[in-house]
Write a protein that holds these residues in place. Structure first.
Motif, PDB file in Angstrom:
ATOM      1  N   MET A 136      -0.100  -8.103   6.838  1.00 28.19           N
ATOM      2  CA  MET A 136      -0.607  -7.906   8.189  1.00 28.19           C
ATOM      3  C   MET A 136      -1.533  -6.680   8.234  1.00 28.19           C
ATOM      4  SD  MET A 136       0.409 -10.218  10.255  1.00 28.19           S
ATOM      5  CE  MET A 136       1.605 -11.548  10.313  1.00 28.19           C
ATOM      6  N   ARG A 137      -2.444  -6.689   9.206  1.00 28.57           N
ATOM      7  CA  ARG A 137      -3.375  -5.570   9.385  1.00 28.57           C
ATOM      8  C   ARG A 137      -2.940  -4.771  10.617  1.00 28.57           C
ATOM      9  NH1 ARG A 137      -8.329  -9.700   9.585  1.00 28.57           N
ATOM     10  NH2 ARG A 137      -6.815 -10.476  11.106  1.00 28.57           N
ATOM     11  N   ILE A 138      -2.627  -3.517  10.380  1.00 28.30           N
ATOM     12  CA  ILE A 138      -2.110  -2.662  11.444  1.00 28.30           C
ATOM     13  C   ILE A 138      -3.045  -1.476  11.647  1.00 28.30           C
ATOM     14  CG2 ILE A 138      -0.185  -1.201  12.175  1.00 28.30           C
ATOM     15  CD1 ILE A 138       1.647  -2.981  10.476  1.00 28.30           C
ATOM     16  N   LEU A 139      -3.409  -1.227  12.895  1.00 29.79           N
ATOM     17  CA  LEU A 139      -4.241  -0.084  13.258  1.00 29.79           C
ATOM     18  C   LEU A 139      -3.377   0.925  14.005  1.00 29.79           C
ATOM     19  CD1 LEU A 139      -7.054   1.259  13.458  1.00 29.79           C
ATOM     20  CD2 LEU A 139      -7.384   0.030  15.616  1.00 29.79           C
ATOM     21  N   MET A 140      -3.267   2.127  13.443  1.00 37.75           N
ATOM     22  CA  MET A 140      -2.494   3.189  14.077  1.00 37.75           C
ATOM     23  C   MET A 140      -3.427   4.037  14.944  1.00 37.75           C
ATOM     24  SD  MET A 140      -0.202   6.255  12.331  1.00 37.75           S
ATOM     25  CE  MET A 140       1.142   5.177  11.830  1.00 37.75           C
TER      26      MET A 140
END
Length: 404
Positions: A1-5
């Motif tokens: 998955m691609r997660i942006l913090m």
């Protein structure tokens, strides 16, 4: 998955939130997910943007393979409320550009407080078509109201409205303490929407080592019994208790020295108290990089964590608990609730009620007289946090709860 913090605070700044978020990002990456970060130019706690970022609005860099998109912020160390609001809102708007520059994302992980970052989170959720994971490390404005730091009813009403909107927009809400989860549940937020992401520690960073002789000489701590407080010095921490304990020990045990490492809104006030009390057994050191903190823990005979007594303090578990226990040194915890429960379960420390300096002084003297007890407490504390609160296992359990 691609997660942006999405967070106002991040490495290379020094502070509990910055260390925690970096460790979470690294653990997300180590669990096989893509992670990127949108954050502000470093400026905390000095209120000064480093030279390499000055004169810029945006800059991309990376740390340990994690892409970081940094945008401008109005820097402020401490001061009037309007300056603090300008600090918050300058990043709220500049971060919109960082979000646009970042890659595709399936999930937006947003750190709150500051609560106003919710405006940027709404934009990120819309523009990326991503699900929002709201990570709450402190209930705001509730905690500020409880401490008497915010009293304006209009401000309270507006921020509560923003808070409710963020809860509604979030796919999942992760919380740092059981108290936060209980509070949100009592407000009617469905249990299936809530996940637990507690504070933790990287035990390797705080492994026991021989006392750093050079640092000991520099701080004039040779042959001293050192009480180490390392972390933020805010109003909620009630660090005055340590200064008054230091005063009572100044003559009774002149070899006892309090080493206070960190910064925060209350540090100038605390230093004024120390001057008024004419304390000779207190050393002040600014925030240090996390990689340097092992040197300071090597000098500690006892580590210290304090909290003021206030309505929400029972649902607090201070981040400084975990490095203290991981350092294999006995911990004195001045506080109540979740933090006290962890210390008691660990066997690695002593729990005292808040705002009782004489009890703190007495506990220090008792531990000082019993090196064997200190050694055993240190061993148990490190084993406990290594088993239950290592970041790698905490984040793995959190991702499992999210089905990621």
């Amino acid at each position: 998955m691609r997660i942006l913090m999405l967070t106002q605070y991040f490495y290379p700044e020094n502070g509990a939130a910055q260390v925690r978020l970096l460790e979470v990002a690294k653990a997300i990456r180590d669990n096989g997910h893509d992670i990127e970060v949108v954050t502000a130019f470093p400026n905390y706690p000095s209120g000064v943007i480093p030279k390499e970022y000055q004169g810029k609005f945006y800059m991309k860099d990376s740390h340990e393979g994690i892409p970081i998109y940094r945008t401008w912020i109005y820097p402020v160390q401490r001061g009037q409320i309007w300056k603090r609001l300008l600090n918050y809102f300058s990043f709220v708007f500049s971060a919109l550009y960082g979000v646009l520059k970042a890659g595709k994302a399936d999930y937006i992980f947003v750190e709150s407080p500051p609560l106003f970052i919710g405006f940027t989170a709404f934009f990120a959720k819309w523009v990326k078509g991503a699900k929002l994971i709201l990570n709450i490390s402190d209930l705001w404005p509730e905690s500020a109201v409880s401490l008497g730091l915010v009293t304006n009813r209009s401000v309270i009403a507006l921020t509560e409205r923003l808070e409710r909107s963020m809860y509604k927009a979030a796919w999942r809400i992760s919380a740092q303490t059981e108290g936060i989860i209980n509070s949100l549940s009592n407000r009617g937020i469905p249990e299936e929407k809530l996940v637990f992401l507690p504070n933790g520690v990287n035990p390797d960073l705080f492994a026991s080592q021989a006392p750093d002789k050079a640092l000991s000489r520099e701080l004039e701590l040779n042959d001293k019994f050192v009480i180490l407080y390392a972390g933020t010095m805010g109003y909620a921490h009630g660090l005055e208790v340590a200064l008054h304990a230091a005063k009572s020990l100044e003559e009774a045990a002149p070899e006892v020295v309090f080493l206070l490492v960190g910064d925060g809104s209350e540090k100038p006030h605390l230093q004024e108290i120390a001057q008024e009390l004419q304390l000779s057994n207190v050393r002040w050191v600014d925030f240090q990089p996390i990689t340097e903190m092992r040197r300071y823990y090597s000098l500690a005979s006892i580590t210290l964590s304090t909290l003021r007594r206030y309505k929400l303090s029972e649902g607090v578990r201070p981040s400084k608990l975990f490095p203290g226990l991981a350092s294999a040194k006995p911990l004195i915890y001045v506080g109540e609730g979740e933090g006290a429960k962890i210390v008691e379960e660990s066997g690695g420390g002593v729990v005292l009620p808040p705002e009782e300096p004489e009890l703190l002084a007495q506990a220090i003297l008792e531990l000082k007289k019993d090196p064997a007890r200190c050694l055993e407490m240190g061993k148990q504390g490190r084993e406990f946090v290594s088993l239950h609160y290592a970041w790698s296992s905490i984040v793995a359990r959190w991702l499992e709860k999210l089905d990621l």
